[in-house]
Scaffold this motif. Structure first.
Motif, PDB file in Angstrom:
ATOM      1  N   ALA A 166       0.991  -1.635   0.465  1.00 46.08           N
ATOM      2  CA  ALA A 166       0.181  -0.536  -0.046  1.00 46.08           C
ATOM      3  C   ALA A 166       0.343   1.395   0.076  1.00 46.08           C
ATOM      4  CB  ALA A 166      -0.922  -0.013   1.076  1.00 46.08           C
ATOM      5  N   GLU A 167       2.247   1.253   0.462  1.00 51.87           N
ATOM      6  CA  GLU A 167       2.963   2.074   0.859  1.00 51.87           C
ATOM      7  C   GLU A 167       3.586   2.469  -0.639  1.00 51.87           C
ATOM      8  OE1 GLU A 167       6.588   3.905   3.474  1.00 51.87           O
ATOM      9  OE2 GLU A 167       6.238   2.187   3.850  1.00 51.87           O
ATOM     10  N   LYS A 168       3.792   1.442  -1.349  1.00 46.98           N
ATOM     11  CA  LYS A 168       4.711   1.255  -2.505  1.00 46.98           C
ATOM     12  C   LYS A 168       3.409   2.032  -3.352  1.00 46.98           C
ATOM     13  CE  LYS A 168       7.138  -0.570  -5.765  1.00 46.98           C
ATOM     14  NZ  LYS A 168       7.798  -2.733  -6.739  1.00 46.98           N
ATOM     15  N   GLU A 169       1.827   2.197  -3.402  1.00 45.27           N
ATOM     16  CA  GLU A 169       1.371   2.201  -4.342  1.00 45.27           C
ATOM     17  C   GLU A 169       0.882   3.610  -4.295  1.00 45.27           C
ATOM     18  OE1 GLU A 169      -3.671   1.110  -5.884  1.00 45.27           O
ATOM     19  OE2 GLU A 169      -2.135  -0.397  -4.345  1.00 45.27           O
ATOM     20  N   ALA A 170       0.792   4.124  -2.975  1.00 43.16           N
ATOM     21  CA  ALA A 170       0.626   5.900  -2.686  1.00 43.16           C
ATOM     22  C   ALA A 170       2.251   6.291  -2.999  1.00 43.16           C
ATOM     23  CB  ALA A 170       0.443   5.252  -1.005  1.00 43.16           C
ATOM     24  N   GLU A 171       3.285   5.873  -2.992  1.00 42.28           N
ATOM     25  CA  GLU A 171       3.851   6.611  -3.254  1.00 42.28           C
ATOM     26  C   GLU A 171       4.995   6.773  -4.915  1.00 42.28           C
ATOM     27  OE1 GLU A 171       7.551   4.795  -1.334  1.00 42.28           O
ATOM     28  OE2 GLU A 171       7.563   5.662  -0.037  1.00 42.28           O
ATOM     29  N   THR A 172       3.902   5.401  -6.315  1.00 44.28           N
ATOM     30  CA  THR A 172       4.221   5.730  -7.124  1.00 44.28           C
ATOM     31  C   THR A 172       2.662   6.842  -7.925  1.00 44.28           C
ATOM     32  OG1 THR A 172       4.583   3.211  -6.959  1.00 44.28           O
ATOM     33  CG2 THR A 172       3.377   4.259  -9.072  1.00 44.28           C
ATOM     34  N   ALA A 173       1.292   6.791  -7.203  1.00 43.45           N
ATOM     35  CA  ALA A 173      -0.033   7.753  -7.379  1.00 43.45           C
ATOM     36  C   ALA A 173       0.986   8.813  -7.150  1.00 43.45           C
ATOM     37  CB  ALA A 173      -0.449   7.701  -6.375  1.00 43.45           C
ATOM     38  N   HIS A 174       1.858   9.365  -5.953  1.00 39.99           N
ATOM     39  CA  HIS A 174       2.184  10.328  -5.468  1.00 39.99           C
ATOM     40  C   HIS A 174       2.717  11.398  -6.893  1.00 39.99           C
ATOM     41  CE1 HIS A 174       3.330  14.230  -3.520  1.00 39.99           C
ATOM     42  NE2 HIS A 174       4.350  14.031  -3.832  1.00 39.99           N
ATOM     43  N   ALA A 175       3.755   9.948  -7.408  1.00 39.06           N
ATOM     44  CA  ALA A 175       4.863  10.751  -8.255  1.00 39.06           C
ATOM     45  C   ALA A 175       4.132  10.932  -9.641  1.00 39.06           C
ATOM     46  CB  ALA A 175       5.950   9.448  -8.508  1.00 39.06           C
ATOM     47  N   GLU A 176       3.045   9.903  -9.335  1.00 35.74           N
ATOM     48  CA  GLU A 176       2.260  10.212 -11.348  1.00 35.74           C
ATOM     49  C   GLU A 176       2.081  11.409 -11.107  1.00 35.74           C
ATOM     50  OE1 GLU A 176       0.078   6.911 -11.711  1.00 35.74           O
ATOM     51  OE2 GLU A 176       1.357   5.553 -12.381  1.00 35.74           O
ATOM     52  N   LEU A 177       1.412  11.996  -9.760  1.00 37.74           N
ATOM     53  CA  LEU A 177      -0.025  13.075  -9.427  1.00 37.74           C
ATOM     54  C   LEU A 177       1.913  14.476  -9.754  1.00 37.74           C
ATOM     55  CD1 LEU A 177      -2.190  14.264  -8.999  1.00 37.74           C
ATOM     56  CD2 LEU A 177      -1.309  14.311  -6.336  1.00 37.74           C
ATOM     57  N   VAL A 178       2.561  14.055  -9.347  1.00 39.58           N
ATOM     58  CA  VAL A 178       3.556  15.391  -9.106  1.00 39.58           C
ATOM     59  C   VAL A 178       4.390  15.181 -11.181  1.00 39.58           C
ATOM     60  CG1 VAL A 178       6.007  16.236  -8.960  1.00 39.58           C
ATOM     61  CG2 VAL A 178       4.381  15.483  -7.372  1.00 39.58           C
ATOM     62  N   LYS A 179       3.823  14.543 -11.908  1.00 42.75           N
ATOM     63  CA  LYS A 179       4.459  14.433 -13.351  1.00 42.75           C
ATOM     64  C   LYS A 179       3.500  15.502 -13.439  1.00 42.75           C
ATOM     65  CE  LYS A 179       5.339  11.469 -16.866  1.00 42.75           C
ATOM     66  NZ  LYS A 179       5.540  10.770 -17.609  1.00 42.75           N
ATOM     67  N   TYR A 180       1.813  15.194 -13.636  1.00 39.96           N
ATOM     68  CA  TYR A 180       1.102  15.736 -14.363  1.00 39.96           C
ATOM     69  C   TYR A 180       0.695  16.692 -13.484  1.00 39.96           C
ATOM     70  CZ  TYR A 180      -0.665  11.340 -16.633  1.00 39.96           C
ATOM     71  OH  TYR A 180      -0.178  10.179 -16.788  1.00 39.96           O
ATOM     72  N   GLN A 181       1.182  17.833 -12.398  1.00 46.70           N
ATOM     73  CA  GLN A 181       1.677  18.671 -11.692  1.00 46.70           C
ATOM     74  C   GLN A 181       2.903  19.351 -12.735  1.00 46.70           C
ATOM     75  OE1 GLN A 181       1.682  18.563  -7.711  1.00 46.70           O
ATOM     76  NE2 GLN A 181      -0.436  18.291  -7.458  1.00 46.70           N
ATOM     77  N   ASP A 182       3.623  19.120 -13.078  1.00 47.66           N
ATOM     78  CA  ASP A 182       4.798  20.195 -13.516  1.00 47.66           C
ATOM     79  C   ASP A 182       3.896  20.504 -15.010  1.00 47.66           C
ATOM     80  OD1 ASP A 182       6.305  19.743 -11.241  1.00 47.66           O
ATOM     81  OD2 ASP A 182       7.351  18.310 -11.916  1.00 47.66           O
ATOM     82  N   LEU A 183       3.071  19.009 -15.393  1.00 44.19           N
ATOM     83  CA  LEU A 183       2.736  19.577 -16.843  1.00 44.19           C
ATOM     84  C   LEU A 183       1.631  20.185 -16.861  1.00 44.19           C
ATOM     85  CD1 LEU A 183       2.437  18.277 -20.056  1.00 44.19           C
ATOM     86  CD2 LEU A 183       0.790  16.593 -19.752  1.00 44.19           C
ATOM     87  N   LEU A 184       0.812  20.041 -15.906  1.00 43.59           N
ATOM     88  CA  LEU A 184      -0.454  21.049 -16.409  1.00 43.59           C
ATOM     89  C   LEU A 184       0.640  22.781 -15.755  1.00 43.59           C
ATOM     90  CD1 LEU A 184      -3.312  21.495 -15.558  1.00 43.59           C
ATOM     91  CD2 LEU A 184      -3.340  21.409 -13.355  1.00 43.59           C
ATOM     92  N   GLN A 185       1.408  22.601 -15.426  1.00 44.67           N
ATOM     93  CA  GLN A 185       2.001  23.769 -14.922  1.00 44.67           C
ATOM     94  C   GLN A 185       2.392  24.993 -16.058  1.00 44.67           C
ATOM     95  OE1 GLN A 185       5.323  23.751 -11.797  1.00 44.67           O
ATOM     96  NE2 GLN A 185       5.342  26.107 -11.160  1.00 44.67           N
ATOM     97  N   GLN A 186       3.761  23.825 -17.290  1.00 42.75           N
ATOM     98  CA  GLN A 186       4.095  24.340 -17.842  1.00 42.75           C
ATOM     99  C   GLN A 186       3.706  25.207 -18.924  1.00 42.75           C
ATOM    100  OE1 GLN A 186       6.460  21.168 -19.888  1.00 42.75           O
ATOM    101  NE2 GLN A 186       7.842  21.144 -17.978  1.00 42.75           N
ATOM    102  N   THR A 187       1.912  24.224 -19.731  1.00 44.28           N
ATOM    103  CA  THR A 187       0.569  24.668 -19.928  1.00 44.28           C
ATOM    104  C   THR A 187       0.193  26.090 -20.086  1.00 44.28           C
ATOM    105  OG1 THR A 187       0.245  22.503 -20.548  1.00 44.28           O
ATOM    106  CG2 THR A 187      -1.012  23.575 -20.802  1.00 44.28           C
ATOM    107  N   ALA A 188      -0.503  26.431 -18.196  1.00 47.01           N
ATOM    108  CA  ALA A 188      -0.319  27.169 -17.927  1.00 47.01           C
ATOM    109  C   ALA A 188       0.429  28.636 -17.940  1.00 47.01           C
ATOM    110  CB  ALA A 188      -0.858  26.766 -16.123  1.00 47.01           C
ATOM    111  N   LYS A 189       2.131  27.575 -17.567  1.00 43.93           N
ATOM    112  CA  LYS A 189       3.141  29.287 -18.015  1.00 43.93           C
ATOM    113  C   LYS A 189       2.934  29.774 -19.285  1.00 43.93           C
ATOM    114  CE  LYS A 189       7.494  30.188 -17.466  1.00 43.93           C
ATOM    115  NZ  LYS A 189       9.314  29.442 -16.886  1.00 43.93           N
ATOM    116  N   SER A 190       2.226  28.302 -20.373  1.00 45.73           N
ATOM    117  CA  SER A 190       2.905  29.510 -21.719  1.00 45.73           C
ATOM    118  C   SER A 190       1.661  29.531 -22.255  1.00 45.73           C
ATOM    119  CB  SER A 190       2.624  27.382 -22.633  1.00 45.73           C
ATOM    120  OG  SER A 190       1.723  27.018 -22.328  1.00 45.73           O
ATOM    121  N   GLU A 191       0.437  29.095 -22.281  1.00 47.89           N
ATOM    122  CA  GLU A 191      -0.978  30.190 -21.738  1.00 47.89           C
ATOM    123  C   GLU A 191      -0.407  31.982 -21.247  1.00 47.89           C
ATOM    124  OE1 GLU A 191      -4.397  27.842 -20.394  1.00 47.89           O
ATOM    125  OE2 GLU A 191      -4.296  26.315 -22.124  1.00 47.89           O
TER     126      GLU A 191
END
Length: 367
Positions: A166-191
């Motif tokens: 469960a802890e490993k799955e939570a860490e993996t989900a958190h890493a994916e979430l951070v990755k998508y947040q970075d993508l969202l931030q880059q898109t918002a910055k360009s706009e």
């Protein structure tokens, strides 16, 4: 004047205020300019509102996409774990391996024991298998205790493995979430950069139009003032000495030289050129400050929205971890309570306490 106004009744205080205000009474109000400024302000507010709505829709869209992708990833991970466990249960059994006969844990149990019972004919004096006072049920009791301990260990091991997964799955989900947040931030910055460019272009056009209007008004006022002054001077003064005509300082040797003994100051053209240059610098500085304030405000608002989204995501991850930790603590507490109950039961069952009669029996018999 004040005594006269106080004696004359007036039903409109606003009109009285306008009458007493010399500036209002002399200059008046430019209603067309005020209406134009009000319309420009409404247009800017509408543009800002449309931009905020666009950002809100974009944020909602990315949040929905992240939720769908997370659900899909969870389903894929769950199916993979299910297939792996099914393969282990069906294809990787211990008794199907070729080393089963060598590593078989119950190999000794299948062999003939050294002692079957007290009536075993194989037992002789030299076998050392029968003794007075021995406990024949000690082996079974020890076996039961060992089996019980093994069961406890297996249960605790399974719980620890589940917590690690469960802890490993939570860490993996958190890493994916951070990755998508970075993508969202880059898109918002360009706009944001695109919106800034549009706002800068609109601001520059607006400031240019205001500067041109102001220049025309100032030029017209200067021309009128100059005409009035010239008429007054022509009517009252006719002497070149009294008027201090700058043309008297012109040199006959060159058009760019002046006579120091006849110099009466700068010409109107020179004064006007200096004044126009100063006004242009003031307008440019004012426009630059307005542009910088607008850019700083938009950047601060965007950074605040991104920071708030990151904090909400981090809070959801922390709540998930706290829930997992609380669940693990409840399981551990339950195991401790069960162990305490078993220890209490075993302590009362096998306490091996001697009664006073055991000590009082000595010396009471011939044995």
């Amino acid at each position: 004047m004040g005594r006269l106004v106080a004696q004359v009744p007036n039903e409109d205080p606003e009109r009285l205020k306008r009458v007493l205000d010399a500036k209002w009474r002399t200059i008046g109000v430019d209603k067309e300019t005020l209406d134009l400024q009000a319309q420009d302000k409404k247009d800017r507010e509408q543009a800002e509102k449309d931009r905020d709505e666009a950002f809100a829709r974009l944020t909602a869209y990315f949040d929905d996409q992240l939720t769908l992708m997370q659900q899909e990833a969870d389903q894929i991970r769950k199916a993979y774990n299910h297939e792996t466990e099914a393969f282990r249960q069906q294809q990787q059994l211990k008794h199907t391996r070729r080393e089963w006969d060598i590593n078989r844990p119950d190999a000794k149990q299948l062999d003939m024991p050294g002692r079957v019972g007290d009536e075993d004919n194989r037992l002789g004096p030299s076998s050392l298998q029968k003794f007075d006072g021995e406990d024949l049920t000690a082996g079974d009791r020890k076996k039961a205790q060992i089996e019980q301990s093994v069961s406890w260990w297996a249960e605790q091991t399974a719980i620890k493995d589940a917590l690690r997964a469960a802890e490993k799955e939570a860490e993996t989900a958190h890493a994916e979430l951070v990755k998508y947040q970075d993508l969202l931030q880059q898109t918002a910055k360009s706009e944001e950069e695109s919106v800034r460019r549009e706002v800068a272009r609109a601001t520059a056009d607006y400031n240019k139009r205001l500067a041109e209007e102001k220049r025309l008004r100032e030029y017209a006022a200067k021309q009128a003032d100059l005409a009035a002054n010239m008429a007054e001077m022509e009517a009252t003064i006719t002497s070149s000495f009294m008027t201090e005509d700058p043309n008297m300082a012109a040199s006959s040797m060159s058009a760019y030289r002046v006579r120091k003994d006849h110099y009466k100051g700068m010409t109107e053209t020179e004064k006007k050129a200096i004044l126009d240059a100063q006004l242009a610098q003031m307008e440019e500085k004012k426009a630059r400050r307005a542009q910088e304030q607008l850019e700083n405000m938009m950047y601060a608002r965007t950074q605040h929205d991104i920071q708030r989204a990151l904090q909400e995501q981090a809070q959801r991850v922390d709540e998930f971890k706290k829930a997992q930790m609380a669940r693990a603590a409840d399981i551990l507490k339950k195991q401790q309570e069960e162990k305490a109950e078993r220890d209490k039961h075993l302590a009362s069952l096998y306490r091996n306490k001697m009664a006073p009669e055991f000590f009082t029996q000595f010396g009471t018999s011939h044995r």
